[in-house]
Write an enzyme that holds these catalytic residues in place. Structure first.
Site, short mmCIF file in Angstrom:
data_model
loop_
_atom_site.label_atom_id
_atom_site.label_comp_id
_atom_site.label_asym_id
_atom_site.label_seq_id
_atom_site.Cartn_x
_atom_site.Cartn_y
_atom_site.Cartn_z
N ASP A 1 0.84 -1.20 0.00
CA ASP A 1 0.00 0.00 0.00
C ASP A 1 0.87 1.25 0.00
O ASP A 1 1.61 1.50 0.95
CB ASP A 1 -0.89 0.00 1.24
CG ASP A 1 -1.81 1.21 1.31
OD1 ASP A 1 -2.98 1.09 0.94
OD2 ASP A 1 -1.34 2.29 1.74
N HIS B 1 -7.61 9.66 -1.63
CA HIS B 1 -6.88 9.66 -0.36
C HIS B 1 -7.65 10.33 0.77
O HIS B 1 -7.66 9.83 1.90
CB HIS B 1 -5.52 10.33 -0.55
CG HIS B 1 -4.47 9.85 0.40
ND1 HIS B 1 -3.14 9.83 0.10
CD2 HIS B 1 -4.56 9.35 1.66
CE1 HIS B 1 -2.45 9.34 1.13
NE2 HIS B 1 -3.29 9.06 2.09
N LYS C 1 -2.84 5.89 -4.29
CA LYS C 1 -3.92 6.81 -3.92
C LYS C 1 -3.80 8.14 -4.65
O LYS C 1 -2.71 8.62 -4.94
CB LYS C 1 -3.92 7.06 -2.41
CG LYS C 1 -3.88 5.79 -1.57
CD LYS C 1 -3.86 6.08 -0.08
CE LYS C 1 -3.60 4.83 0.72
NZ LYS C 1 -2.18 4.45 0.75
N TYR D 1 3.13 10.00 -0.72
CA TYR D 1 4.25 9.42 0.02
C TYR D 1 5.58 9.66 -0.68
O TYR D 1 6.64 9.50 -0.08
CB TYR D 1 4.07 7.90 0.20
CG TYR D 1 2.85 7.47 0.97
CD1 TYR D 1 2.05 8.38 1.67
CD2 TYR D 1 2.48 6.12 1.00
CE1 TYR D 1 0.93 7.95 2.36
CE2 TYR D 1 1.37 5.69 1.70
CZ TYR D 1 0.59 6.61 2.37
OH TYR D 1 -0.53 6.18 3.06
#
Length: 274
Positions: free
Chosen positions: A46, A107, A76, A51
């Site tokens: 994930d 998200h 996401k 990120y």
């Protein structure tokens, strides 16, 4: 070591119940963490555009001998990209070195911007195009979910929310279940277990089962039917988090952990975060 159960999403696709989360893992370390996880037996990874580690995840996936059809990769859509989800997903796929992802999630609803309904409509089209197998959301409350379902007639297969013993969100869990939406737990260990691992309940269960407090909490998620994605880049911890398939918690023990629910939110409030 056994493997995670597979859950059947409402669109028919299968998803592992336990996976590796990679929030805060930089590109310099996430590739090796993904490789370690896949060698251990994880098949669910994930990540997310925000990120900023999709490139590293992609390198880790490229290095594995695990067949693509055995992997389940989630990424996401970030808030600022909600008006152009297609471009955002194509950028993510390029970084991940994949032709498709298994699950694409909005998200956050980012309600003040009020683009999440349009974003959901775009995800429906992206699923039809084959760039993502399944579509879902993160951090949506009941009102957000009702709105996108009413507008499109399409329910997410999954709602990924902050969920741990201190914040169990049982009303939202129940609503998700009633609408065939799986609940996935992020921050499942309450960000390092502070206020959880040292409780008498968790300590007693760890002693009884000869497991770590983290393993007890992960098993609690699994026994509750939740999908769970503990994060780590440390090989020993990645192995430890996976070593939870040789025991189950009893019903009364699940209830004991339920008593730890204090409504303590460690991340942002979805109604306010934009």
């Amino acid at each position: 070591m056994n493997k995670p159960a597979l859950v059947t999403l409402s669109d028919g696709h299968l998803m592992p119940q336990l996976g590796l989360g990679v929030w805060k893992a930089g590109n310099d370390v996430v590739g090796s963490a993904v490789q370690t996880a896949l060698e251990t037996g994880y098949r669910l990874i994930d990540t997310a555009a925000i990120y900023q580690n999709e490139e590293g995840v992609g390198e880790g996936l490229k290095a594995t001998t695990v067949p693509r059809d055995e992997l389940f990769i989630t990424t996401k859509l970030w808030n600022s990209d909600q008006q152009h989800a297609g471009k955002a997903l194509e950028a993510s796929l390029k970084k991940l070195q994949l032709d498709y992802v298994d699950l694409y999630l909005i998200h956050w609803p980012a309600p003040a911007e009020d683009h999440y309904v349009s974003a959901w409509e775009q995800l429906i089209e992206l699923q039809k195009s084959g760039l993502t197998r399944s579509i879902g959301v993160c951090n949506f409350d009941i009102g957000h979910l009702q709105r996108i379902i009413h507008k499109t007639g399409v329910a997410p297969v999954l709602n990924q929310i902050e969920l741990h013993p201190l914040l169990q969100q049982r009303e939202l869990q129940a609503w998700n279940a009633t609408h065939s939406i799986h609940t996935e737990s992020w921050s499942p260990l309450a960000q390092g277990g502070e206020g959880v691992f040292d409780t008498d309940i968790i300590q007693a269960l760890a002693a009884k089962y000869q497991k770590t407090p983290a393993q007890i909490v992960i098993r609690w998620h699994l026994d509750r039917g939740l999908i769970v994605i503990p994060k780590s880049v440390t090989p020993s911890r990645i192995h430890e988090n996976f070593d939870v398939f040789d025991f189950r918690l009893e019903k009364e023990e699940l209830s004991q952990i339920q008593s730890l629910d204090s409504g303590t939110r460690l991340g942002p409030d979805p109604k306010e975060f934009n």
